[in-house]
Design a protein around this motif. Structure first.
Motif, PDB file in Angstrom:
ATOM      1  N   THR A 167       0.925  -1.269   0.038  1.00  0.00           N
ATOM      2  CA  THR A 167      -0.013  -0.040  -0.072  1.00  0.00           C
ATOM      3  C   THR A 167       0.895   0.957   0.062  1.00  0.00           C
ATOM      4  OG1 THR A 167      -0.313  -0.194   2.400  1.00  0.00           O
ATOM      5  CG2 THR A 167      -2.044  -0.897   1.023  1.00  0.00           C
ATOM      6  N   GLY A 168       2.027   1.015   0.534  1.00  0.00           N
ATOM      7  CA  GLY A 168       2.946   2.570   0.627  1.00  0.00           C
ATOM      8  C   GLY A 168       3.426   2.684  -0.602  1.00  0.00           C
ATOM      9  N   LEU A 224       0.615   4.136  -2.869  1.00  0.00           N
ATOM     10  CA  LEU A 224       0.631   5.506  -2.440  1.00  0.00           C
ATOM     11  C   LEU A 224       1.366   6.526  -3.157  1.00  0.00           C
ATOM     12  CD1 LEU A 224      -0.649   5.187   1.203  1.00  0.00           C
ATOM     13  CD2 LEU A 224      -2.170   5.995  -0.506  1.00  0.00           C
ATOM     14  N   ARG A 225       2.717   5.938  -3.048  1.00  0.00           N
ATOM     15  CA  ARG A 225       4.018   6.700  -3.413  1.00  0.00           C
ATOM     16  C   ARG A 225       3.881   6.869  -4.966  1.00  0.00           C
ATOM     17  NH1 ARG A 225       6.456   4.474   0.854  1.00  0.00           N
ATOM     18  NH2 ARG A 225       7.006   2.589  -0.193  1.00  0.00           N
ATOM     19  N   ILE A 237      -0.048  13.459   4.446  1.00  0.00           N
ATOM     20  CA  ILE A 237      -0.291  12.563   5.505  1.00  0.00           C
ATOM     21  C   ILE A 237       0.761  11.854   5.634  1.00  0.00           C
ATOM     22  CG2 ILE A 237      -1.729  10.615   6.206  1.00  0.00           C
ATOM     23  CD1 ILE A 237      -4.300  11.833   4.784  1.00  0.00           C
ATOM     24  N   MET A 238       1.374  11.278   4.377  1.00  0.00           N
ATOM     25  CA  MET A 238       2.672  10.496   4.576  1.00  0.00           C
ATOM     26  C   MET A 238       3.831  11.136   4.958  1.00  0.00           C
ATOM     27  SD  MET A 238       1.903   8.600   0.748  1.00  0.00           S
ATOM     28  CE  MET A 238       3.087   7.377   0.726  1.00  0.00           C
ATOM     29  N   GLY A 275       4.077  10.849   8.486  1.00  0.00           N
ATOM     30  CA  GLY A 275       4.310   9.604   9.088  1.00  0.00           C
ATOM     31  C   GLY A 275       2.942   9.485   9.511  1.00  0.00           C
ATOM     32  N   LEU A 325      -1.453   8.088   9.380  1.00  0.00           N
ATOM     33  CA  LEU A 325      -1.950   7.137   8.455  1.00  0.00           C
ATOM     34  C   LEU A 325      -3.112   7.777   7.356  1.00  0.00           C
ATOM     35  CD1 LEU A 325      -2.476   4.143  10.872  1.00  0.00           C
ATOM     36  CD2 LEU A 325      -0.690   4.528   9.238  1.00  0.00           C
ATOM     37  N   VAL A 326      -3.243   7.310   6.232  1.00  0.00           N
ATOM     38  CA  VAL A 326      -4.162   7.710   5.107  1.00  0.00           C
ATOM     39  C   VAL A 326      -5.518   6.922   5.630  1.00  0.00           C
ATOM     40  CG1 VAL A 326      -4.904   7.101   2.899  1.00  0.00           C
ATOM     41  CG2 VAL A 326      -2.437   7.625   3.533  1.00  0.00           C
ATOM     42  N   MET A 386      -7.783   3.335   2.158  1.00  0.00           N
ATOM     43  CA  MET A 386      -6.864   2.203   1.957  1.00  0.00           C
ATOM     44  C   MET A 386      -7.667   0.728   1.786  1.00  0.00           C
ATOM     45  SD  MET A 386      -4.448   3.682   2.276  1.00  0.00           S
ATOM     46  CE  MET A 386      -3.379   2.471   1.994  1.00  0.00           C
ATOM     47  N   TYR A 432      -0.294  -3.219   5.122  1.00  0.00           N
ATOM     48  CA  TYR A 432      -1.771  -3.279   5.247  1.00  0.00           C
ATOM     49  C   TYR A 432      -2.262  -4.775   5.718  1.00  0.00           C
ATOM     50  CZ  TYR A 432      -7.008  -3.111   4.141  1.00  0.00           C
ATOM     51  OH  TYR A 432      -8.083  -3.159   4.422  1.00  0.00           O
ATOM     52  N   ARG A 478      -3.069  -1.815   8.785  1.00  0.00           N
ATOM     53  CA  ARG A 478      -2.324  -1.041   9.817  1.00  0.00           C
ATOM     54  C   ARG A 478      -2.991  -0.607  10.802  1.00  0.00           C
ATOM     55  NH1 ARG A 478       1.714   0.744   5.863  1.00  0.00           N
ATOM     56  NH2 ARG A 478       3.525   1.859   6.988  1.00  0.00           N
ATOM     57  N   GLN A 524      -8.920  -1.564   9.569  1.00  0.00           N
ATOM     58  CA  GLN A 524      -8.562  -2.081   8.478  1.00  0.00           C
ATOM     59  C   GLN A 524      -8.619  -3.866   8.301  1.00  0.00           C
ATOM     60  OE1 GLN A 524      -5.047  -0.427   6.783  1.00  0.00           O
ATOM     61  NE2 GLN A 524      -5.410   1.676   7.080  1.00  0.00           N
ATOM     62  N   ARG A 527      14.376   7.611   2.504  1.00  0.00           N
ATOM     63  CA  ARG A 527      13.173   8.042   1.863  1.00  0.00           C
ATOM     64  C   ARG A 527      12.663   9.274   2.298  1.00  0.00           C
ATOM     65  NH1 ARG A 527       9.231   3.157   2.512  1.00  0.00           N
ATOM     66  NH2 ARG A 527       7.927   4.598   3.634  1.00  0.00           N
ATOM     67  N   ASP A 570      10.164  10.442   3.562  1.00  0.00           N
ATOM     68  CA  ASP A 570       9.301  10.233   4.818  1.00  0.00           C
ATOM     69  C   ASP A 570      10.400   9.537   5.841  1.00  0.00           C
ATOM     70  OD1 ASP A 570       9.087   7.834   3.610  1.00  0.00           O
ATOM     71  OD2 ASP A 570       7.180   7.751   4.599  1.00  0.00           O
ATOM     72  N   ARG A 577       6.233   7.642  12.965  1.00  0.00           N
ATOM     73  CA  ARG A 577       5.990   6.583  12.473  1.00  0.00           C
ATOM     74  C   ARG A 577       5.744   5.390  13.392  1.00  0.00           C
ATOM     75  NH1 ARG A 577       9.096   6.825   7.419  1.00  0.00           N
ATOM     76  NH2 ARG A 577       8.942   4.495   7.345  1.00  0.00           N
TER      77      ARG A 577
HETATM   78  P1  AMP Z   1       5.213   2.038   4.157  1.00  0.00           P
HETATM   79  O1  AMP Z   1       5.693   2.249   2.622  1.00  0.00           O
HETATM   80  O2  AMP Z   1       4.544   0.685   4.344  1.00  0.00           O
HETATM   81  O3  AMP Z   1       6.078   2.513   5.122  1.00  0.00           O
HETATM   82  O4  AMP Z   1       4.039   3.305   4.076  1.00  0.00           O
HETATM   83  C1  AMP Z   1       4.478   4.567   3.764  1.00  0.00           C
HETATM   84  C2  AMP Z   1       3.311   5.649   4.304  1.00  0.00           C
HETATM   85  O5  AMP Z   1       2.080   5.412   3.449  1.00  0.00           O
HETATM   86  C3  AMP Z   1       2.725   5.583   5.584  1.00  0.00           C
HETATM   87  O6  AMP Z   1       3.651   6.218   6.673  1.00  0.00           O
HETATM   88  C4  AMP Z   1       1.230   5.986   5.773  1.00  0.00           C
HETATM   89  O7  AMP Z   1       1.489   7.072   5.540  1.00  0.00           O
HETATM   90  C5  AMP Z   1       0.916   5.440   4.186  1.00  0.00           C
HETATM   91  N1  AMP Z   1       0.173   4.040   4.280  1.00  0.00           N
HETATM   92  C6  AMP Z   1       0.709   2.908   3.724  1.00  0.00           C
HETATM   93  N2  AMP Z   1      -0.092   1.970   3.985  1.00  0.00           N
HETATM   94  C7  AMP Z   1      -1.099   2.206   4.817  1.00  0.00           C
HETATM   95  C8  AMP Z   1      -2.210   1.701   5.387  1.00  0.00           C
HETATM   96  N3  AMP Z   1      -2.651   0.336   5.213  1.00  0.00           N
HETATM   97  N4  AMP Z   1      -3.276   2.648   6.084  1.00  0.00           N
HETATM   98  C9  AMP Z   1      -2.743   3.675   6.048  1.00  0.00           C
HETATM   99  N5  AMP Z   1      -1.900   4.529   5.556  1.00  0.00           N
HETATM  100  C10 AMP Z   1      -0.781   3.878   4.864  1.00  0.00           C
END
Ligand code: AMP
Length: 183
Positions: free
Chosen positions: A32-33, A36-37, A53-54, A57, A59-60, A65, A86, A88, A92, A129, A131, A140
């Motif tokens: 999911t990250g 979103l990226r 939001i990201m 740090g 949560l979306v 999600m 996910y 998280r 969810q 990265r 973030d 985070r």
């Molecule tokens: P990650 O690459 O998994 O560390 O995700 C990077 C960022 O994306 C997280 O710090 C959140 O802001 C957002 N994100 C990723 N997955 C989720 C999720 N399942 N629920 C909410 N936010 C998420």
């Protein structure tokens, strides 16, 4: 068909291991990250909403999600999937249980990667990265303990705890043995 969730704190190596596992077993790697990226890079509506939001740090929102994951699971590989990042939150996790039952996935297993805070903070600082600033990393970790760690309870019956510290290939070999029911 492999139905997998890789779980653990930020920086524990979920993405790296999920990538290797998906390549070796021909699974859909649903990160999911990463989704979103990509949306942020492409400047989509989702990306515009998610960026701030990201960067902090946080949560979306859960409903966004849940929709993303439902869509990704609906078109996953016939070999199966590995969910990375996910669920998280407990909200969810509950939504995911509904999605699994709708799509007929009844053999889901959770790989719970473990590493201590000192180790993961060092790893995140090295990763670089956008973030991965010190302030965002601390938030985070807080978000992980407040909102994500409780998900572990939800999966207590189908989760296996695995060490996330050490050589990437060695850890991967152990995970593959567990996934193939050889360990
Ligand atoms: P990650 O690459 O998994 O560390 O995700 C990077 C960022 O994306 C997280 O710090 C959140 O802001 C957002 N994100 C990723 N997955 C989720 C999720 N399942 N629920 C909410 N936010 C998420």
């Amino acid at each position: 068909m492999y139905q997998l969730i890789i779980f653990g704190p930020p920086g524990v190596g979920k993405g790296t291991q999920a990538q290797l596992i998906s390549e070796k077993l021909g699974l859909s790697h649903i990160s999911t990250g990463e989704i979103l990226r990509k949306a942020v890079t492409e400047g989509t509506e989702l990306g515009k909403k998610a960026k701030e939001i990201m960067d902090k740090g946080n949560l979306v929102p859960d409903d966004i999600m849940n929709g993303i994951v439902k869509e990704a699971l609906s078109s996953c590989s016939e070999n199966g999937f590995i969910l990375d990042g996910y669920p998280r939150t407990v909200v969810q996790a509950r939504a995911l249980a509904g999605i699994f039952s709708e799509l007929g996935f009844s053999e889901v297993r959770v790989l719970n990667l473990i590493a201590d805070d000192g180790e993961i903070t060092q790893r995140l600082l090295k990763r670089g990265r956008s973030d991965d600033t010190k302030e965002t990393i601390l938030n985070r970790l807080k978000v992980y303990y407040d909102s994500t760690a409780p998900v572990k309870e939800f999966y207590s019956e189908i989760a296996k705890d695995l060490n996330g510290v050490g050589d990437v290939e060695e850890i991967n070999a152990i995970l593959l043995r567990v996934i193939r029911n050889e360990a």
